[in-house]
Design a protein around this motif. Structure first.
Motif, mmCIF file in Angstrom:
data_model
loop_
_atom_site.group_PDB
_atom_site.id
_atom_site.type_symbol
_atom_site.label_atom_id
_atom_site.label_comp_id
_atom_site.label_asym_id
_atom_site.label_seq_id
_atom_site.Cartn_x
_atom_site.Cartn_y
_atom_site.Cartn_z
ATOM 1 N N ILE A 102 -74.126 -40.300 34.473
ATOM 2 C CA ILE A 102 -73.134 -39.325 34.027
ATOM 3 C C ILE A 102 -73.747 -37.924 33.978
ATOM 4 O O ILE A 102 -73.112 -36.941 34.374
ATOM 5 N N ALA A 103 -74.985 -37.815 33.537
ATOM 6 C CA ALA A 103 -75.661 -36.518 33.507
ATOM 7 C C ALA A 103 -75.789 -35.949 34.921
ATOM 8 O O ALA A 103 -75.558 -34.751 35.136
ATOM 9 N N GLN A 104 -76.130 -36.792 35.886
ATOM 10 C CA GLN A 104 -76.220 -36.328 37.272
ATOM 11 C C GLN A 104 -74.862 -35.861 37.783
ATOM 12 O O GLN A 104 -74.759 -34.832 38.455
ATOM 13 N N LEU A 105 -73.828 -36.610 37.468
ATOM 14 C CA LEU A 105 -72.484 -36.238 37.894
ATOM 15 C C LEU A 105 -72.082 -34.894 37.288
ATOM 16 O O LEU A 105 -71.588 -34.008 37.982
ATOM 17 N N ASN A 106 -72.297 -34.733 35.985
ATOM 18 C CA ASN A 106 -71.964 -33.471 35.316
ATOM 19 C C ASN A 106 -72.746 -32.302 35.909
ATOM 20 O O ASN A 106 -72.204 -31.210 36.083
ATOM 21 N N GLU A 107 -74.006 -32.555 36.228
ATOM 22 C CA GLU A 107 -74.844 -31.525 36.826
ATOM 23 C C GLU A 107 -74.297 -31.122 38.200
ATOM 24 O O GLU A 107 -74.199 -29.941 38.521
ATOM 25 N N ILE A 109 -71.169 -31.535 39.436
ATOM 26 C CA ILE A 109 -69.844 -30.928 39.342
ATOM 27 C C ILE A 109 -69.907 -29.534 38.714
ATOM 28 O O ILE A 109 -69.186 -28.633 39.110
ATOM 29 N N GLY A 110 -70.791 -29.356 37.745
ATOM 30 C CA GLY A 110 -70.837 -28.111 36.994
ATOM 31 C C GLY A 110 -71.521 -26.945 37.687
ATOM 32 O O GLY A 110 -71.407 -25.817 37.236
#
Length: 137
Positions: A102-107, A109-110
């Motif tokens: 999830i942290a990788q995904l947020n990184e 996308i953000g």
């Protein structure tokens, strides 16, 4: 050691860490603590796992290919020691990695400048489905 055997030895080596997985060292210590606390140091299966660890750390085949015990080798031993059924090991391994994913995904996308591409999946299935309760099946 025979590549033609069709057998894979899971829990050894890591595609990212080309040397000893630093997480494995911490998990190795935890594993030994758990086995000691639970009085399982002499359980035959755990003794076998520790013998495999010793072989992997000393055998030229493993050392030359940098196939050291990885974090899942030790966490699998801990899971068995605390009574988690073997068929659930993969789910527990995945659950433990969810925060990182999830942290990788947020990184990704953000940050529109983010250059490292990671595979994505787009869900095309039904948003909602009617499911019968278990006792009504």
């Amino acid at each position: 050691k025979d590549k033609n055997s069709g057998v894979k030895l899971m829990g050894f080596g890591h595609r990212v860490y080309k040397n000893y997985d630093p997480r494995a060292k911490l998990m190795q210590e935890t594993c030994k603590e758990v086995l000691k606390e639970m009085g399982l140091e002499n359980d035959p299966l755990f003794k076998l796992a520790m013998a495999l660890e010793k072989i992997a750390l000393e055998d030229e085949y493993f050392v030359s290919r940098k196939l050291y015990p990885n974090v899942d080798f030790y966490s699998g031993i801990v899971q068995r020691a605390i009574g988690i059924p073997v068929p659930l090991f993969t789910a527990i391994f995945a659950l433990a990695r969810t925060v990182g994913w999830i942290a990788q995904l947020n990184e990704m996308i953000g940050d529109p400048e983010y250059k490292i591409g990671r595979p994505r999946q787009l869900f095309n299935g039904s948003v909602q489905r009617d499911v019968k309760p278990i006792n009504a099946r």
